[in-house]
Design an enzyme around this catalytic site. Structure first.
Site, mmCIF file in Angstrom:
data_model
loop_
_atom_site.group_PDB
_atom_site.id
_atom_site.type_symbol
_atom_site.label_atom_id
_atom_site.label_comp_id
_atom_site.label_asym_id
_atom_site.label_seq_id
_atom_site.Cartn_x
_atom_site.Cartn_y
_atom_site.Cartn_z
ATOM 1 N N SER A 1 -0.627 4.113 -30.200
ATOM 2 C CA SER A 1 -1.848 4.399 -30.945
ATOM 3 C C SER A 1 -2.715 5.321 -30.101
ATOM 4 C CB SER A 1 -2.602 3.098 -31.260
ATOM 5 O OG SER A 1 -2.895 2.401 -30.071
ATOM 6 N N CYS A 2 -3.818 5.792 -30.693
ATOM 7 C CA CYS A 2 -4.653 6.770 -30.000
ATOM 8 C C CYS A 2 -5.309 6.173 -28.759
ATOM 9 C CB CYS A 2 -5.751 7.279 -30.941
ATOM 10 S SG CYS A 2 -5.119 8.160 -32.372
ATOM 11 N N GLY A 3 -5.712 7.028 -27.845
ATOM 12 C CA GLY A 3 -6.611 6.606 -26.780
ATOM 13 C C GLY A 3 -5.996 6.398 -25.424
ATOM 14 N N ILE A 4 -4.682 6.606 -25.277
ATOM 15 C CA ILE A 4 -4.060 6.439 -23.974
ATOM 16 C C ILE A 4 -3.422 7.759 -23.593
ATOM 17 C CG2 ILE A 4 -2.423 5.095 -22.623
ATOM 18 C CD1 ILE A 4 -2.493 3.005 -24.838
ATOM 19 N N HIS B 1 -0.563 9.548 -36.736
ATOM 20 C CA HIS B 1 0.313 8.464 -36.306
ATOM 21 C C HIS B 1 0.760 7.633 -37.513
ATOM 22 C CE1 HIS B 1 -2.343 9.463 -32.931
ATOM 23 N NE2 HIS B 1 -1.342 9.114 -32.136
#
Length: 271
Positions: free
Chosen positions: A110-113, A184
């Site tokens: 998922s987003c953010g890493i 995604h």
């Protein structure tokens, strides 16, 4: 729940003419994915194809490896369209017990890493592609030109704001389709459809309307898809991960050329 809604707007033309009109906007709603009666993740998505989205998400996260690992997947008992319940087989539940307990676990798809330090950890949970399928370049490009891509993107035609993912077999038959406000989610929907409809083993390529970040490479790697073609350039981390996973990454340039970043051997010229 509707995937689009109509809104009144005012269009400004030539800086001094105001015209009232309506525009279709893409919907965005939360979806709670519950695994074994426990909340597992909440994603913001466009309503529709929730089972496909949850199936693709579970495959990408490592909760399942094949469709047979699902005991059940569908709306919760209250039939809330914003809640999908996933039940695994007893054997699979035991195998992924650490993931279900979320012991030190952070979703990797998922987003953010971001950051290259993730690559070493990511490849521990993936197997490099052994797919040797050759895809005809001219036929592929004909399938994914601007006019043809819109054939696969009903939401985009209505709203001009939906991401799309199309999965193809070796002979370029469509194996899965996904559209969503999130890139995604669009890929998860397409992969989830192919997984639940037993077409994933025949899937060899994914065409994405968005840029390719490492999460999308990871999702395709987990699904056994060896080739990714996008409408925008991949990130450096995506190319790094794709190369390590023996995958083909390419994108369409602004000039209409195909830029191949890795896996040149899978894309062959006609004749």
């Amino acid at each position: 729940m509707e995937s689009t809604s109509s809104h009144n707007i005012v269009r400004c033309k030539s800086g001094n003419t105001l015209i009232a009109e309506t525009q279709m906007l893409i919907s965005e709603e939360p979806l709670s994915i519950r695994v074994e009666n426990t909340p597992y993740a909440v994603v913001m998505r466009t309503p529709g194809d929730e089972r496909f989205l949850a199936a693709g998400f579970c495959l990408a996260e490592g909760l399942v490896d094949r469709v047979e690992d699902f005991a059940a997947i569908g709306y919760c008992e209250q039939m809330d369209p914003n809640v999908i319940a996933v039940t695994l087989t007893p054997q699979r539940r035991e195998k992924v017990s650490d993931l279900l307990a979320r012991r030190g676990y952070i979703s990797q798809t998922s987003c953010g890493i971001c950051g290259k330090e993730l690559v070493k950890d990511l490849i521990q949970n993936m197997v490099p592609s052994t797919d040797t399928t050759r895809i005809d370049l001219a036929a592929l490009l004909e399938r994914i030109n601007d006019d043809r891509m819109q054939d696969y993107q009903d939401l985009y035609r209505k709203t001009n704001s939906a991401h799309g993912a199309v999965l193809f077999s070796r002979d370029l038959a469509v194996m899965g389709l996904g559209e969503d406000v999130g890139r995604h989610n669009a890929l998860d929907k397409a992969i989830g459809q192919a997984l639940l409809e037993n077409r994933l083993p025949q899937t060899v390529a994914a065409v994405l309307s968005s840029r390719v970040s490492y999460e999308l490479v990871q999702k395709c790697a987990r699904a056994g898809i060896g080739t990714i073609v996008s409408m925008s350039r991949p990130t450096a981390l995506a190319v790094d991960l794709g190369g390590r996973m023996n995958m083909t990454l390419a994108c369409i340039s602004k000039e209409g050329d195909l830029l191949i970043f890795s896996g040149r051997e899978r894309l062959v010229e006609s004749g």
